[in-house]
Design an enzyme around this catalytic site. Structure first.
Site, PDB file in Angstrom:
ATOM      1  N   ASP A 193      48.125  37.823  34.694  1.00 49.84           N
ATOM      2  CA  ASP A 193      49.297  37.894  35.571  1.00 49.84           C
ATOM      3  C   ASP A 193      50.146  36.619  35.472  1.00 49.84           C
ATOM      4  OD1 ASP A 193      48.346  40.373  36.422  1.00 49.84           O
ATOM      5  OD2 ASP A 193      47.327  39.508  38.161  1.00 49.84           O
ATOM      6  N   ASP A 228      40.886  40.489  39.602  1.00 50.15           N
ATOM      7  CA  ASP A 228      41.689  39.380  40.115  1.00 50.15           C
ATOM      8  C   ASP A 228      40.764  38.363  40.774  1.00 50.15           C
ATOM      9  OD1 ASP A 228      44.201  40.407  39.359  1.00 50.15           O
ATOM     10  OD2 ASP A 228      44.304  41.639  41.164  1.00 50.15           O
TER      11      ASP A 228
END
Length: 172
Positions: free
Chosen positions: A147, A129
């Site tokens: 995402d 991330d």
């Protein structure tokens, strides 16, 4: 326009492969961005961009919002299997509904995102991330391109279902 040339009457096979190509492009974009941030930043490092946004490098061993991140490692394989199962279902649905643009785009976004994160789990044991939004001391969990694809795909799917229900109510 004659019936044979109407977009909804076309054979879904060529459209299916176009949708698959878009999914592959999204997976590539996801992987390139993850590779970039995984090589230019150190774990936990933050690069301030705006007063409410940083690039960062964090690893998520769980699912959305780090769900099950603290488990003993089984979650890696569980979420990998879940990603493959969801991808198989999505490909089945995409083949059957390739001529429904909004629904197919939703499926492709979810497919690209799911497989982008599956690749991370297989390659690294966690999801990379790098996007971090915050305000003062309130932080939204860090996320990535995969995402974003999954989230936008889910919203499009909901929108498509609401539009379909509305059409069903207004059609005699």
């Amino acid at each position: 326009m004659s019936q044979g040339t109407h977009p909804t009457n076309r054979s879904p096979a060529p459209l299916f492969w176009r949708w698959v190509a878009l999914a592959i492009l999204l997976i590539g974009l996801d992987q390139v961005t993850k590779y970039h941030f995984n090589t230019v930043l150190h774990y936990g490092q933050r690069l301030n961009v705006l007063p409410f946004f940083d690039f960062t490098l964090l690893y998520n061993e769980g699912a959305a919002f780090s769900f099950l991140a603290g488990a003993d490692g089984w979650q890696r394989w569980f979420f990998t299997a879940l990603g493959f199962a969801a991808s198989a279902l999505i490909l089945f649905l995409l083949r059957r509904h390739a001529n429904q643009r909004r629904f197919s785009l939703a499926l492709v976004l979810i497919l690209g995102g799911a497989l982008g994160n599956v690749i991370d789990r297989l390659q690294h044991g966690h999801v990379v991330d790098f996007l971090l939004f915050y305000w003062n001391n309130a932080y939204f969990p860090a996320f990535n391109v995969a995402d974003i694809c999954i989230t936008v795909g889910a919203i499009l799917m909901l929108w498509d279902e609401l539009a379909r229900a509305r059409r069903a109510r207004t059609t005699p």
